[in-house]
Scaffold this motif. Sequence first.
Motif, PDB file in Angstrom:
ATOM      1  N   ARG A 203      45.023 -73.274 -34.181  1.00 28.87           N
ATOM      2  CA  ARG A 203      43.830 -74.101 -33.427  1.00 28.87           C
ATOM      3  C   ARG A 203      42.788 -74.038 -34.554  1.00 28.87           C
ATOM      4  NH1 ARG A 203      45.214 -73.042 -28.039  1.00 28.87           N
ATOM      5  NH2 ARG A 203      43.113 -74.110 -27.365  1.00 28.87           N
ATOM      6  N   SER A 205      38.547 -75.795 -34.733  1.00 26.53           N
ATOM      7  CA  SER A 205      37.125 -76.517 -34.155  1.00 26.53           C
ATOM      8  C   SER A 205      36.397 -76.753 -35.402  1.00 26.53           C
ATOM      9  CB  SER A 205      36.578 -75.434 -33.146  1.00 26.53           C
ATOM     10  OG  SER A 205      36.279 -74.338 -33.952  1.00 26.53           O
ATOM     11  N   GLN A 207      33.126 -79.896 -36.873  1.00 21.86           N
ATOM     12  CA  GLN A 207      32.103 -80.896 -36.811  1.00 21.86           C
ATOM     13  C   GLN A 207      31.882 -81.488 -37.972  1.00 21.86           C
ATOM     14  OE1 GLN A 207      30.642 -81.276 -33.541  1.00 21.86           O
ATOM     15  NE2 GLN A 207      29.834 -83.252 -34.156  1.00 21.86           N
ATOM     16  N   SER A 350      38.496 -82.455 -33.650  1.00 26.53           N
ATOM     17  CA  SER A 350      37.763 -81.600 -32.797  1.00 26.53           C
ATOM     18  C   SER A 350      36.351 -82.032 -32.685  1.00 26.53           C
ATOM     19  CB  SER A 350      37.589 -80.229 -33.372  1.00 26.53           C
ATOM     20  OG  SER A 350      36.706 -79.394 -32.802  1.00 26.53           O
ATOM     21  N   SER A 351      35.699 -82.898 -33.688  1.00 28.65           N
ATOM     22  CA  SER A 351      34.210 -83.173 -33.905  1.00 28.65           C
ATOM     23  C   SER A 351      34.309 -84.438 -32.908  1.00 28.65           C
ATOM     24  CB  SER A 351      33.979 -83.700 -35.463  1.00 28.65           C
ATOM     25  OG  SER A 351      32.673 -84.227 -35.223  1.00 28.65           O
ATOM     26  N   LEU A 353      36.265 -85.114 -30.114  1.00 31.77           N
ATOM     27  CA  LEU A 353      36.660 -84.669 -28.804  1.00 31.77           C
ATOM     28  C   LEU A 353      35.262 -83.698 -28.262  1.00 31.77           C
ATOM     29  CD1 LEU A 353      40.255 -84.199 -28.819  1.00 31.77           C
ATOM     30  CD2 LEU A 353      39.027 -86.180 -28.083  1.00 31.77           C
ATOM     31  N   GLY A 354      34.971 -82.931 -29.092  1.00 29.02           N
ATOM     32  CA  GLY A 354      33.834 -81.997 -28.802  1.00 29.02           C
ATOM     33  C   GLY A 354      34.526 -80.488 -28.231  1.00 29.02           C
ATOM     34  N   ARG A 355      35.634 -80.426 -28.851  1.00 30.71           N
ATOM     35  CA  ARG A 355      36.420 -79.229 -28.363  1.00 30.71           C
ATOM     36  C   ARG A 355      37.332 -78.521 -29.495  1.00 30.71           C
ATOM     37  NH1 ARG A 355      41.513 -80.319 -27.036  1.00 30.71           N
ATOM     38  NH2 ARG A 355      42.102 -82.322 -26.444  1.00 30.71           N
ATOM     39  N   GLU A 356      37.936 -77.286 -29.241  1.00 34.19           N
ATOM     40  CA  GLU A 356      38.806 -76.987 -30.111  1.00 34.19           C
ATOM     41  C   GLU A 356      40.058 -77.605 -29.759  1.00 34.19           C
ATOM     42  OE1 GLU A 356      39.782 -72.362 -31.213  1.00 34.19           O
ATOM     43  OE2 GLU A 356      40.810 -72.983 -29.313  1.00 34.19           O
ATOM     44  N   VAL A 357      40.944 -77.789 -30.714  1.00 34.38           N
ATOM     45  CA  VAL A 357      42.257 -78.708 -30.860  1.00 34.38           C
ATOM     46  C   VAL A 357      43.313 -77.688 -31.174  1.00 34.38           C
ATOM     47  CG1 VAL A 357      41.066 -80.855 -30.737  1.00 34.38           C
ATOM     48  CG2 VAL A 357      41.904 -79.988 -33.024  1.00 34.38           C
TER      49      VAL A 357
END
Length: 373
Positions: A203, A205, A207, A350-351, A353-357
């Motif tokens: 996983r 996350s 930015q 992730s940046s 979508l604004g979430r962990e991938v």
Amino acid sequence: MERKRIAVIGVGQIGKHHLDEYKRIGGVDIIAVCDLNETEARRVAEQYAVPHVYTDFRELLKRDDIDAVDVCLHNNFHAPVTIEALQAGKHVYCEKPLAGSYCDGAAMVEAAKETGRMLHIQLATLYQSETKAAKTLIDGGKLGKLYHARSTGFRRRGRPYVDGYGTPAFTRKETASGGALYDMGVYHIARLLYLLQLPQVTRISGQTYQEMEMLADRRATSQFDVEELGIGLVKFEGGLTMDIIEAWAVQLDGFEGSSIVGSEGGIRLPSQHQDALPMTYHFTTCDIDMDTVIHLAAMEKRRHLLNEHEWAYDSSQGHWIAALNGLVPLLPTAELALQTMLISEGIYMSSTLGREVTADEIIAASVSTAIRL
């Protein structure tokens, strides 16, 4: 050592650097150079005494007197040229990053497997003295169970073109796909993956940022649309983690060097700012906390005195020539570069979508950014 016959595709800044390095190492005959800019290609060929010049790399690949090609092009050109070269029976040495996307990088690695040719990626940090010392300590069990790493890369104001060097092609997704993470982060992330023995990503996350001012005319000309700062947290199988900060530009005076910590010890690699600190090793003995400086020069001297082929681990191109001659096994630079691509692309995703991938999400969403010549 048998002299190897090599052709260089792309004679810009990086191509010239590679030609200089081949000249320094020796054991190589540069048979041909290729570039769309025929005038520059001929000028470089004359400068380096290269007998043959091409503007079409496919014509170059038809030669049967070339053992390997060296791809020195911008990121999104790597995959098409490399794959065709592998399919033409040539070994390939390619500049970092592996490609412009994970999808394209995976295709390159698969092509190397299918053709039985070697694919080597330029990851210069693997051959630095501190990397060798860190690997020796880790392999010797001196850190115990590894559980966290930190990847850092620092420039105060070092964005290509807009801060005074390089070309706008470095700053555009059209040709480069990414910024600080693809240009410099690859060195620092890949080195830690190598020292961590290439753990599997689960996983990510992250930015990305582009916040600092730049000259208006340079912004307009560069069409700067990539990140100047990338931040990430990576989780691997088994609970291992790595945090990442990579800056082309940031209003600070430096970052601490990259580090790895384990249950029995930790290492910190030299930092990149002006007052760089040495490599250090930290551990506890007799209930006393110890902070020690590694004597890298003495380590290198002893290794070169005792090991016949130690020179094969002094530089990326030196390693390439040694591997082509069968003197040493090729380090897994393509696999390291591919995992680095996965991590960088995961931070971008992730940046956005604004979430962990997850790693599976990144792989499924990755699309080709390749530009065919």
